[in-house]
Scaffold this active site. Structure first.
Site, PDB file in Angstrom:
ATOM      1  N   ASP A 141       0.824  -1.205   0.000  1.00  0.00           N
ATOM      2  CA  ASP A 141       0.000   0.000   0.000  1.00  0.00           C
ATOM      3  C   ASP A 141       0.860   1.258   0.000  1.00  0.00           C
ATOM      4  O   ASP A 141       2.080   1.201   0.214  1.00  0.00           O
ATOM      5  CB  ASP A 141      -0.927   0.009   1.221  1.00  0.00           C
ATOM      6  CG  ASP A 141      -2.014  -1.052   1.138  1.00  0.00           C
ATOM      7  OD1 ASP A 141      -2.375  -1.425   0.007  1.00  0.00           O
ATOM      8  OD2 ASP A 141      -2.487  -1.493   2.204  1.00  0.00           O
ATOM      9  N   TYR A 144       6.838  -9.859   7.174  1.00  0.00           N
ATOM     10  CA  TYR A 144       6.735  -8.415   7.383  1.00  0.00           C
ATOM     11  C   TYR A 144       7.228  -8.056   8.775  1.00  0.00           C
ATOM     12  O   TYR A 144       7.229  -8.888   9.694  1.00  0.00           O
ATOM     13  CB  TYR A 144       5.279  -7.945   7.273  1.00  0.00           C
ATOM     14  CG  TYR A 144       4.725  -7.858   5.874  1.00  0.00           C
ATOM     15  CD1 TYR A 144       4.755  -6.659   5.167  1.00  0.00           C
ATOM     16  CD2 TYR A 144       4.143  -8.964   5.270  1.00  0.00           C
ATOM     17  CE1 TYR A 144       4.221  -6.568   3.891  1.00  0.00           C
ATOM     18  CE2 TYR A 144       3.615  -8.893   3.995  1.00  0.00           C
ATOM     19  CZ  TYR A 144       3.653  -7.689   3.308  1.00  0.00           C
ATOM     20  OH  TYR A 144       3.125  -7.610   2.040  1.00  0.00           O
TER      21      TYR A 144
END
EC number: 5.4.99.12
Length: 266
Positions: free
Chosen positions: A55, A131
């Site tokens: 994003d 992540y």
């Protein structure tokens, strides 16, 4: 003799200035700039396919994409960039890497270009993605844009209890953006834990795949536990509800990094 060769390209980027990885109208993306740079260097139209999408404002320490290139009289990129200059084609490989990095902006770096088999796929063949999400607790100009500044220190032990519960589940509809047009909301999480750092805390999470906005929604939910707004066991009810509105709000993108993508053949 001319034919097409598929390549994986490994890169890293600071996502601050970009509207994510994926090409979109009226916004600058990493994929758009990479496609243009490859097209310039290879003197042919190149379109990349990424290992996923990040994003706006999300960073990537390791990201892979694949592309196909027409080749005349041998490989455009021969071998990996750990070859010595005395090995065949190694100099050409290195010069193209340097050429790509010279025309890309400073916040996008190409690490490697690897010939792969024709059916290799950067997105579908990835077996693991990892992540990190970073928090810090004191104003620091060198962390601004790269970590989330949180005023009150959350209870890390409670958050890790809740993170362990999350790993018991596979359906994470409650942590996904709606209308994402995916076939399944199932993911296999193999790691989910917080640890202290010199600056604050970092959340580590690894899975075979992730849903859109999933990590930021998980961190937002765990922060509710860490602030003692709800007990760790409350995440069970949230997950089992499969309702995004029951989970925590998405945390800011600046603290999120894609750190690892694994393939069986790399």
């Amino acid at each position: 003799m001319t034919g097409k060769q598929r390549y994986f390209i490994e890169l890293a980027y600071d996502g601050t200035s970009y509207h994510g990885w994926q090409i979109q109208q009226n916004a600058v993306s990493v994929q758009e700039l990479l496609n243009k740079a490859l097209t310039t260097i290879l003197r042919q139209e190149i379109e990349t396919t990424g290992c996923g999408r990040t994003d706006t404002g999300v960073h990537a320490r390791e990201f892979f994409a694949h592309f196909d290139a027409e080749e005349a009289n041998g490989l455009l990129f021969a071998g990996q960039n750990n070859k010595t200059e005395t090995e065949p084609h190694a100099g050409d490989h290195g010069s193209k890497l340097r050429g790509l990095n010279s025309i890309l902006p400073p916040d996008i770096a190409i690490k490697n270009i690897i010939p792969v088999h024709a059916d290799a796929h950067a997105r579908f063949d990835a077996t693991l993605r990892s992540y990190q999400y970073h928090l810090h607790f004191h104003k620091d100009p060198f962390l601004h844009g790269y970590s989330w500044l949180v005023r009150d220190v959350p209870d890390m032990e409670l958050m890790n209890q809740a993170a362990a519960i999350i790993m018991e589940y596979t359906d994470f509809s409650c942590f996904s953006k709606s209308n994402t047009q995916v076939k399944t909301n199932n993911c296999k999480i193999s790691r989910a834990e917080w640890e202290k750092t010199d600056q604050g805390m970092v959340f580590h999470i690894s899975a075979d795949r992730f849903l859109r906005n999933m990590v930021r929604a998980i961190v937002g939910t765990l922060m509710m536990v860490g602030k003692k707004e709800m007990p760790p066991d409350a995440v069970r009810e949230i997950i089992e509800s499969k309702n995004r509105s029951n989970a925590g709000t998405s945390v800011p993108a600046c603290g999120l990094y894609l750190t690892e993508v694994k393939y069986n053949y790399l």
